[in-house]
Design a protein around this motif. Structure first.
Motif, PDB file in Angstrom:
ATOM      1  N   ARG A 224       0.913  -1.115  -0.090  1.00 40.73           N
ATOM      2  CA  ARG A 224       0.099  -0.040  -0.130  1.00 40.73           C
ATOM      3  C   ARG A 224       0.683   1.165   0.247  1.00 40.73           C
ATOM      4  O   ARG A 224       1.883   1.320   0.943  1.00 40.73           O
ATOM      5  CB  ARG A 224      -0.893   0.040   1.005  1.00 40.73           C
ATOM      6  N   ASP A 229      -1.718   5.384   3.540  1.00 43.11           N
ATOM      7  CA  ASP A 229      -1.690   4.568   4.834  1.00 43.11           C
ATOM      8  C   ASP A 229      -1.927   5.491   5.889  1.00 43.11           C
ATOM      9  O   ASP A 229      -1.305   6.751   6.123  1.00 43.11           O
ATOM     10  CB  ASP A 229      -0.446   3.951   4.754  1.00 43.11           C
ATOM     11  N   ARG A 232       1.435   5.638   8.159  1.00 46.18           N
ATOM     12  CA  ARG A 232       2.724   5.961   7.291  1.00 46.18           C
ATOM     13  C   ARG A 232       3.704   6.228   8.247  1.00 46.18           C
ATOM     14  O   ARG A 232       4.742   6.269   7.601  1.00 46.18           O
ATOM     15  CB  ARG A 232       2.349   6.912   6.319  1.00 46.18           C
TER      16      ARG A 232
ATOM     17  N   PRO B 142      -1.652  -2.313   8.474  1.00 46.17           N
ATOM     18  CA  PRO B 142      -1.050  -1.341   7.738  1.00 46.17           C
ATOM     19  C   PRO B 142      -0.278  -1.635   6.574  1.00 46.17           C
ATOM     20  O   PRO B 142       0.484  -2.825   6.757  1.00 46.17           O
ATOM     21  CB  PRO B 142      -0.325  -0.612   8.898  1.00 46.17           C
ATOM     22  N   TRP B 143       0.122  -1.083   5.750  1.00 45.11           N
ATOM     23  CA  TRP B 143       1.356  -0.948   4.844  1.00 45.11           C
ATOM     24  C   TRP B 143       0.794  -1.829   3.688  1.00 45.11           C
ATOM     25  O   TRP B 143       1.616  -2.121   2.656  1.00 45.11           O
ATOM     26  CB  TRP B 143       2.543  -1.178   5.537  1.00 45.11           C
TER      27      TRP B 143
END
Lengths: 263, 263
Positions: A224, A229, A232, B142-143
């Motif tokens: 992503r 995000d 991030r 996340p990510w």
């Protein structure tokens, strides 16, 4: 009883720089079939591709591999850096590995794990076995303890099983469901590969519906973009950025609009 | 060829409030063996335990289930809230589910998924099959794009395979390696369970070394405490907190120590 099976491939030797990994895997898995998915630890891909380097200073190696620092923590066991690397993957230490390598050396991630996976899958397909390949690394994760293996490279296999547009039993659209099957394959294989044992390759048989064309999107699809995000940046790092900006704004406010560069 | 196999259990009916889920699973899996691990979607556990509620307002249901808001994002498809729920699990929408339930209803997570898993495992053990049980939910991360299934409840099975203190092939200690096998089992099972299909239970056979005493730590062990987490707050939220604190500090600084409460 539809289902699948997973087993570790025995007899993979210690891999050295320059090893022809596709040829080695063809010899190690002579009975590969259409629909098999080979799950390969990035560690042996890196070793074959000459990514082991002498590095007196592991910290410097991590810095060199880092595109963007996401979060840093210091503790009694040293400094942990969560960073984004050149592949876009956010992980601890940029994937720089010092286990299972000789003292004074570190192992970097493959330069192009999707490409590495593609070369392996192509070799098997040339031999008549339409396999998919996933290249894995071990990732920590926010909010949960421990690590799981994830797909950092893939070829000839779906990594995201798009269910958007399909419907549940009540006729509702499953609009946000996007199983990361690439990562789930990596996790399934980790249960037999083992880290202490020298079992860096597993075969998954029975999930042939996930096998795709060789040019299907690779594991890059699982990354992503930072700007999309919500995490991030680490909480401390984001707080510090905010504090700095806020402090400047507060000084300006109280000082009647004068920019104060002391901060 | 050591390895394991995974299959979905056919014929699980739509589960209703008050269903005796352990008895239903005993009937559905009559051939369960010592060392099997049953992986059960929390959705059917919730339904059996009466956790489906009429909720005109899903947003309110999410708020009610939330212990701590971690991050919020607004987009064209609405508001996404990443929150910590009563179980300590950080996930979108507090696990409040509106798929595969009748219109106007939502499904909440089980109150005590480790306890739910323990009741199922105990029922099988009383019948002579020493199984482990994992209760799963689908989590974003996340990510990385997409979701993977993870263990939110567990009994009679290791959820973290502690390798600390073991050694790699070069004799180095694997000090930070702690595979989250509970989550890897959940992921492996998701590859056959499917979300659109009504296959909420899978059997994993061949990983009996992961089966443990009934009172082994459950999935709670997979939850990292917020104060130990580098991502305990979304980047925007942490920035805003920092900005606010920094602004106050800036105003004090420029104002010669006077606290300014206008902010």
């Amino acid at each position: 009883m539809a289902g699948y099976s997973v087993w570790a491939v025995e007899g993979i030797p210690e891999i050295v720089d320059g090893e022809d990994l596709p040829a080695l895997l063809l010899a190690a898995i002579p009975d590969a079939e259409d629909g098999d998915i080979l799950v390969v630890s990035s560690k042996i891909v890196s070793k074959a591709e000459g990514r082991m380097i002498a590095a007196a200073d592991r910290e410097q190696a991590i810095t060199d591999e880092t595109v963007r620092v996401v979060a840093t923590r210091r503790s009694s066991v040293g400094r942990t850096r969560i960073v984004e690397n050149r592949l876009g993957i956010v992980q601890a230490a940029a994937g720089v590995d010092s286990s299972n390598v000789p003292e004074g050396h570190v192992l970097l991630l493959p330069v192009d794990p999707d490409g590495s996976a593609r070369r392996i899958a192509a070799a098997f397909r040339e031999r008549g076995a339409r396999v998919g390949v996933v290249v894995t690394d071990t990732l920590g994760r926010p909010w949960r303890t421990g690590q799981t293996d994830a797909a950092i490279g893939a070829a000839g296999v779906q990594v995201l099983a798009d269910l958007r547009g399909t419907h549940d039993a009540h006729g509702r659209r499953l609009d946000v469901t996007l199983p990361a099957v690439g990562d789930e394959l990596a996790a399934a294989a980790d249960l037999v590969k083992g880290k202490a044992a020298s079992l860096p390759v597993a075969v998954v048989r029975g999930l042939g519906h996930l096998v795709a064309e060789l040019d299907a999107p690779g594991a890059r699809l699982l990354v992503r973009a930072a700007e999309q995000d919500m995490f991030r940046l680490g909480s401390d790092e984001a707080y510090d950025e905010g504090y700095h900006d806020g402090f400047d704004a507060g000084v300006r406010e109280a000082g009647g609009g004068d920019r104060d560069d002391e901060t």
